[in-house]
Design an enzyme around this catalytic site. Structure first.
Site, PDB file in Angstrom:
ATOM      1  N   GLY A  70      40.835  39.922 119.196  1.00 39.87           N
ATOM      2  CA  GLY A  70      39.724  40.633 118.835  1.00 39.87           C
ATOM      3  C   GLY A  70      39.469  41.237 117.369  1.00 39.87           C
ATOM      4  O   GLY A  70      40.351  41.084 116.509  1.00 39.87           O
ATOM      5  N   CYS A  71      38.537  41.969 117.070  1.00 43.52           N
ATOM      6  CA  CYS A  71      38.277  42.389 115.963  1.00 43.52           C
ATOM      7  C   CYS A  71      39.301  43.332 115.191  1.00 43.52           C
ATOM      8  O   CYS A  71      39.666  43.310 114.301  1.00 43.52           O
ATOM      9  CB  CYS A  71      36.705  42.924 115.660  1.00 43.52           C
ATOM     10  SG  CYS A  71      36.464  44.029 117.097  1.00 43.52           S
ATOM     11  N   TYR A  72      39.384  44.263 116.089  1.00 44.17           N
ATOM     12  CA  TYR A  72      40.315  45.421 115.765  1.00 44.17           C
ATOM     13  C   TYR A  72      41.741  44.982 115.383  1.00 44.17           C
ATOM     14  O   TYR A  72      42.494  45.281 114.419  1.00 44.17           O
ATOM     15  CB  TYR A  72      40.495  46.770 116.468  1.00 44.17           C
ATOM     16  CG  TYR A  72      39.362  47.641 116.294  1.00 44.17           C
ATOM     17  CD1 TYR A  72      38.993  48.317 115.242  1.00 44.17           C
ATOM     18  CD2 TYR A  72      38.768  47.853 117.551  1.00 44.17           C
ATOM     19  CE1 TYR A  72      38.007  49.223 115.096  1.00 44.17           C
ATOM     20  CE2 TYR A  72      37.516  48.807 117.469  1.00 44.17           C
ATOM     21  CZ  TYR A  72      37.415  49.469 116.435  1.00 44.17           C
ATOM     22  OH  TYR A  72      36.208  50.413 115.932  1.00 44.17           O
TER      23      TYR A  72
END
Lengths: 341, 341, 341, 341
Positions: A146-148
Site C-alpha cells: 500500500g501507499c504508506y
C-alpha cells in the site's frame, strides 16, 4: 488484449484501476464487481467513468467469469483471504494486506485476527518492483503493497541496504491525502472535518508498520524497527514521508544522494534529486520522488519521499506488477508525468 | 480604553491584530501603518475589515502619534531593530524575531546579519505567558515568539523541565498553513502551487530552530538541541508539531500526560488531553491543544501540539502579552473557542 | 447575564451558537442538548469548544430547565413544531424553517408535510433585522431565516422595494460552502466528493425558494417570483448569491448602488460597495457585503451578496435577533470584522 | 511519430500539453519554449514533468526547428499574432484568442487593441470539434477556443440551434478553478486569497463573451446575445457553467434532454445525462458533461455543463484538433475517464 476483472471496483483503488485500465492499450476490463453496489451502473457511482464505461454495471464478485487473464482485488483487508482460493485466473493481484506479510503470526498482532489461508502466503510475490522485481516476472499471484509502505520503503531502503543508517530507531513521519481512508462517508472524512485541518492519527500502532519493517528489512537483509506516525492532510491524494534515521558513518548529503541515485538509476518511475519532493509533483502519475539530507549539527539523516497514494500507492503499482506478470513493458499504460496543477 | 497603534497592519499578523482589537473591549486602534500600502483604506486591502474600520487608512509608520498606550509591531524580521529606538509608547510588543534571542551572536548565524541594537535585547521580555509569565506583568517591551516556536515549546517544555525526556536528539516535525508565509504573492504560495500539495521546506536550518532551543532550554534550565523540519499543508491557518524525544525513564503515556496536565492546570488557553490535537480545533482561537504518548515498542516519546498560527502563534499571543503588560485579565478580548468548521 | 439554552447543540448551527455565546458578554449557556449525542461532553464532539466549555455535557432536550431567558432551537426542519409548544422560556429563537413561512399551505408543497402547529405561525417574528427590525424589539418568538434566504433577500430587497427591477423573472444563482449541509457524514459531503469539485444541486425546487419570495415580497409590498439555483463550492463556509433581474427603468450602476447604500446606511453589519463581494471577506463575522451592476449591453441588473452561512446565515443572526428581543444593543457579542485568511 | 513543438511550455496550458503529449502514442515533443524561463530544465519548473522529460530544457521560441509536424502555441493573448507569420510547421494550433474571432473589429472592443494580422484570421479553423468538425480535418491552422467558451457553447449550442430557446437574454453564470488565471503569482491568486473563498470577477465585460456569442451563433445560424458572469472557486481545475435561457415553446425537461442527447450521440467526449454535471467528474479528462432542465414554475430553461479547463478547455482540445488535423483518430492520447478523487 488481456481480459481483466476487477473485484472491488466501487472503492477508490478499484475505481482507479478502472481509470488506468481505460487508458491501457492492452488491458480490457470485462468484469467489475462492487458487492454493496451490485446492479449500479459504473457511471452512476463514478460519473468520472461514464464516458469510458458507458454500459458497464457493477456485479457481485461471485459471477466473475472463469479464465480471465488478470484479476485485481481491491477489497478491505481480510476479504481476499476468502476469495483467492476460489478464483480461476492466470494472474491475481491483491491490493489488500492479506498476502503481504510473510510471517502469519503478525496478522493477529496487527490486524486482530488469525489468517485463514496462511498456506497461500508463500504463493504471493511482494509487488514492489523497484526492490523485488525478480519475483514479479511471470508471477501468478502478487500482493501489492500500500501507499504508506511503498513511500517509506522506497525512501529508506537504499540507505539501509547500503549500511549508511542504523536500521533501528527510525522515525517515519508521514502525511496522506484523505482518499487513503476510502470512499465510505465517516465522521472523520467529511469535508467539514478535514478541510483546513491537519492532524495525526493511528499513533504508535498503525497496522502498516510491520510491512514497512518487513519490506525494508528484506531488501537490506537486516532487522528493521521503526516508529510510524501518519497524519491526515486536507487534500485528496498524495503521501509524503519524512524519515529520520541515525547515520552509521560520516557520509555527507552529497554522498547519500549519490547512493540513492545509483540505486534507482534504471528505474523509470523513480526521481532522485536534491529538490524536496512534494505530493503534487506526483499527482495522477506512477512516479516516486525522493531526496535525502545529512544534518551536521544534530547528526540526523533526513530522507523524504512522495507519491500518489492511489497510483503508485495502489492501482498504478498493481498495473506495473501486472505488466511484469504478463510480460509487458512495465510502464505500459502508466503515466510518469504528473497532473499539474 | 487603551489607545493602540499597529505598525505593519498590511501583513497577515497585523491584520489579525486589527481583527482582534476590533473585538477587544478595552483596546481601540487609533493608528495603523502599512508602508508599501500607505494611503490605502484598510477595507480596500482587507475587505474583511471594512465593517469594523470603515474610515481608517493605512499610513507611513513615521507619523505614529507619540504617547500611545500600546504599540504592536508586525514587520518582517530586521525592521523593528531600527524602529523601536524611535518609538514613544508605554508598551511595545514586537511580533518579529528581532528581540527574541538573548544571545546576539545567534543573529548572524541564523538570520545572516549582525543585530544593530543588541543593547536593547535585555529590555525585552519573552512573550510566552505559559512559560514565562512573571516577566510580563507590567512589561514595557515584549518580544512575542512566533508560531512554530510557540507550538514546539509549549508541547515539549513541561516534559524537558520534568526531566522525562532527553534534551538533545529531539525531532520537531511540524506542518503549517500557508498564512505563515505572509501576504505577498510568491511562486510558492499561489493556490495552484499549494492546493492539493504537501511538502517540506527549510530543511535542517530553519531560522526558528534556535528560538525553540532557547525557549525550552531556558524554561527547563538545560541545553536543548533539536532538529526542526517544517512542512507546508494546503490550508490557510494552523500549525501542528509532532515531536519525538528519547525518554529518560520508564514513564508511561498516562504518567507523561499527568505531568503535562499538572504543568498547565491553571492555564486558560491550554488543553491537555489524550485526544490527538488537530489544527482545526484551534482555528481562530488563542487555544493550544497538546498530548503525549510513550511507544513501548520503539521507546520513543511522541508529543503533539496544535494552535492557530495567526492567533496564539502571533496576534493573539501579542494581545495576551499586552493584557498582562497593562494589567488586564490576560484573556480579555481573546477567544478560547475555535471556529468550527 | 441572560441564561441561555441551546437545543440542537450537536449540529453546526448549534455549535456556532455555543461559540458565539462563549464570546458574548451577557449570554451564559447553561444548557445544551444534542439528543443523538446525549451524554457526550461538548468538547468530545467539538474539540474546538473544549477550552470554553470544559465541563458541559450534551443532554436530551426534554430536561431543559424551565424559565430560561433565551432558548435557541437549531434542529432539522420539522422538529421545532413539536417542541415549541412545550417550552417555557422568555424568548424563543428558532433557526429552522418551521415558523418562517406565513402561509401554512406552503409547507406541504415545499416541505412535503402539513404543518402541525399552524396556529403558532403568527406568534413568530421573522428574524431579519435589516428588513423587519420593528417586529423584533422585545419579541418572544423569532423564526430566524437561513443562509440562502438572508443572502438573496438582503441583496435584492432594496432594489425590488424601490421599484428598480421587475419582481418576477429573477434568477438567484448562489454557491455555498459545505457546512450548510450539516454535520452528518453523507456520500455527498465527504472530503473526497467535495474537494476540487463545483456542482449544482436542488435544481428548480430548492425549498428555500418560497422564503426568498416571501421575504423580498413582504419587504417590497409586491409579489415576487424567482428561480433559485444553489451550487456547492469546495469550502467550509460562506454563501455568495449572484442575482439577475430585469430593470424597470434606465438607472445606471451608480444610481443602483446609491439606492442600496441609502437603504443600508445605518446598518452595522451591511457593507455596500462597488467592490465585488467575496465570501472570505465575511468569514466568521456577522457582516453582509453587497454590490450591484447594470449591464448596458444586455440590459440585465446583476446584484451580488455574500455572508457567512453559519454566522449571519444562522447563529449570528439568531444572536442579533436575541439581542433585539431582550433589549441589548444588537451588535453585542457579534464580530463585524471577518477572519482573514 | 509526429514531431511536436510547444511554444509557451512554461504556462499551465503549455505544461498540460507536455503532460498529454508524454502519454500520446504518436506525438513526440522535440522542442519546448518558455521565454522568461529559457535555460531552465523543464523538470525544475514543473517537477511533475521530471520523470517524463528528464533531459529537456526550455528554450527561446525563436530557435524552434523548421518543418515540425505540429506546433502548439500557448501564450498570453496578443503574442501569437506576431509569431504565427514566422512559423514553418505543417500544422499550427494556437490556444490563445488571437485567431478565434472572425470579425477583426471585435478585438479593439474586447481586447483593447487592433489585430496586427487580420489577414490571417480566415486561415484559422475554429477548434471545437463537436460543433465545427468539418473544418478541422487536415487543417493547417486552428484557433483552439478556451475554457469558458467551450463550456458555455457546448452546453447551449444544441438548444439554440434547435430553436428551443431564445438566442438573446441568455445568462451564463460560471465558476472556474484558479488554474484558469495562469501560473504567475498575483495577489488575487495566492492560496490565502483563494482558499475558502468564492467570488465573482470580470463583471459585465469579460472578454470571452463575444467568443461564446460567435460560437453558438455560428453553429445555430442566428445572432446570440448573452451576459456572462465568471466566478472563482477554490479549486485547481474545472469549469461549471449554469446557463439560463427563455424557452420558445413548451418543451419539457425530457424533450430538451432528448435533443441534447441526439445532438451529441456520436461524440466520444460528450456525456449527456439527467445527472447534474460536476467539475470533478471531468478532472484530467477531455470529457464534457451536460444536462438541461425546464422550470415549469418560472418558465426558465436551465442548462449546465462542466469540463476540465486545462484539458477540454485548453490542451486536450488542442490535441483533439491536432489529431483531426493530421488524420489520427480524434481520441488518440486523450483520456475520457476522469481522475477521481
Amino acid at each position: 488484449m488481456k481480459r481483466v476483472g476487477i473485484i472491488g471496483a466501487s472503492g477508490f483503488a478499484g475505481a482507479e484501476l478502472m481509470r488506468l485500465c481505460a487508458g491501457h492499450p492492452e488491458f480490457e476490463v470485462v468484469f467489475a464487481s462492487g458487492d454493496s453496489q451490485a446492479g449500479t451502473p459504473v457511471g452512476e457511482l463514478y460519473p468520472s467513468l461514464t464516458a469510458a464505461y458507458p454500459d458497464m454495471t457493477l456485479e457481485p464478485w461471485e459471477v466473475i467469469p472463469a479464465g480471465l487473464d488478470i484479476v485485481f482485488i481491491a477489497l478491505p483487508h481480510g476479504a481476499s483471504q476468502a476469495i483467492v482460493p476460489k478464483l480461476d485466473a492466470a494472474h491475481i493481484l491483491d491490493l489488500a494486506a492479506d498476502f503481504r506479510l510473510d510471517d502469519p503470526s503478525l496478522y493477529p498482532t496487527w490486524y486482530g485476527q488469525e489468517h485463514t489461508a496462511p498456506e497461500l502466503l508463500d504463493d504471493f510475490a511482494f509487488g514492489m518492483p523497484e526492490l523485488f522485481r525478480d519475483n514479479l516476472f511471470g508471477a501468478t499471484a502478487v500482493a501489492v503493497p500500500g501507499c504508506y509502505v511503498t513511500t517509506a520503503s522506497l525512501t529508506l531502503a537504499p540507505l539501509v541496504k547500503a549500511g549508511l543508517v542504523e536500521p533501528t530507531g527510525i522515525v517515519v513521519d508521514a502525511a496522506s491525502g484523505v482518499s487513503g481512508a476510502g470512499r465510505a462517508a465517516k465522521p472523520g472524512t467529511t469535508f467539514s472535518a478535514v478541510d483546513e485541518n491537519f492532524t495525526a492519527y493511528g499513533l504508535l500502532n498503525h497496522r502498516h508498520t510491520p510491512e514497512m519493517e518487513m519490506a525494508i528489512g528484506r531488501h537490506a537483509g537486516t532487522d528493521v524497527q521503526l516508529l510510524f506516525t501518519p497524519h491526515l492532510a486536507p487534500m485528496n491524494r498524495g503521501i509524503l514521508a519524512t524519515c529520520y534515521a541515525r547515520p552509521t558513518g560520516e557520509e555527507t548529503t552529497e554522498q547519500l544522494l549519490a547512493v540513492m541515485a545509483e540505486a534507482y538509476a534504471d528505474e523509470p518511475f523513480m526521481v532522485v534529486s536534491e529538490a524536496v519532493p512534494s505530493t503534487k509533483a506526483t499527482l495522477g502519475s506512477n512516479s516516486v520522488h525522493v531526496t535525502v539530507r545529512k544534518d551536521e549539527r544534530t547528526g540526523w539523516v533526513v530522507a523524504i519521499g512522495a507519491l500518489d497514494n492511489l497510483v503508485k500507492g495502489a492501482a498504478g503499482q498493481g498495473i506495473q506488477c501486472a505488466n511484469l506478470a504478463v510480460g509487458f513493458d512495465e510502464t505500459t499504460g502508466l503515466a510518469s508525468a504528473g497532473m499539474y496543477p
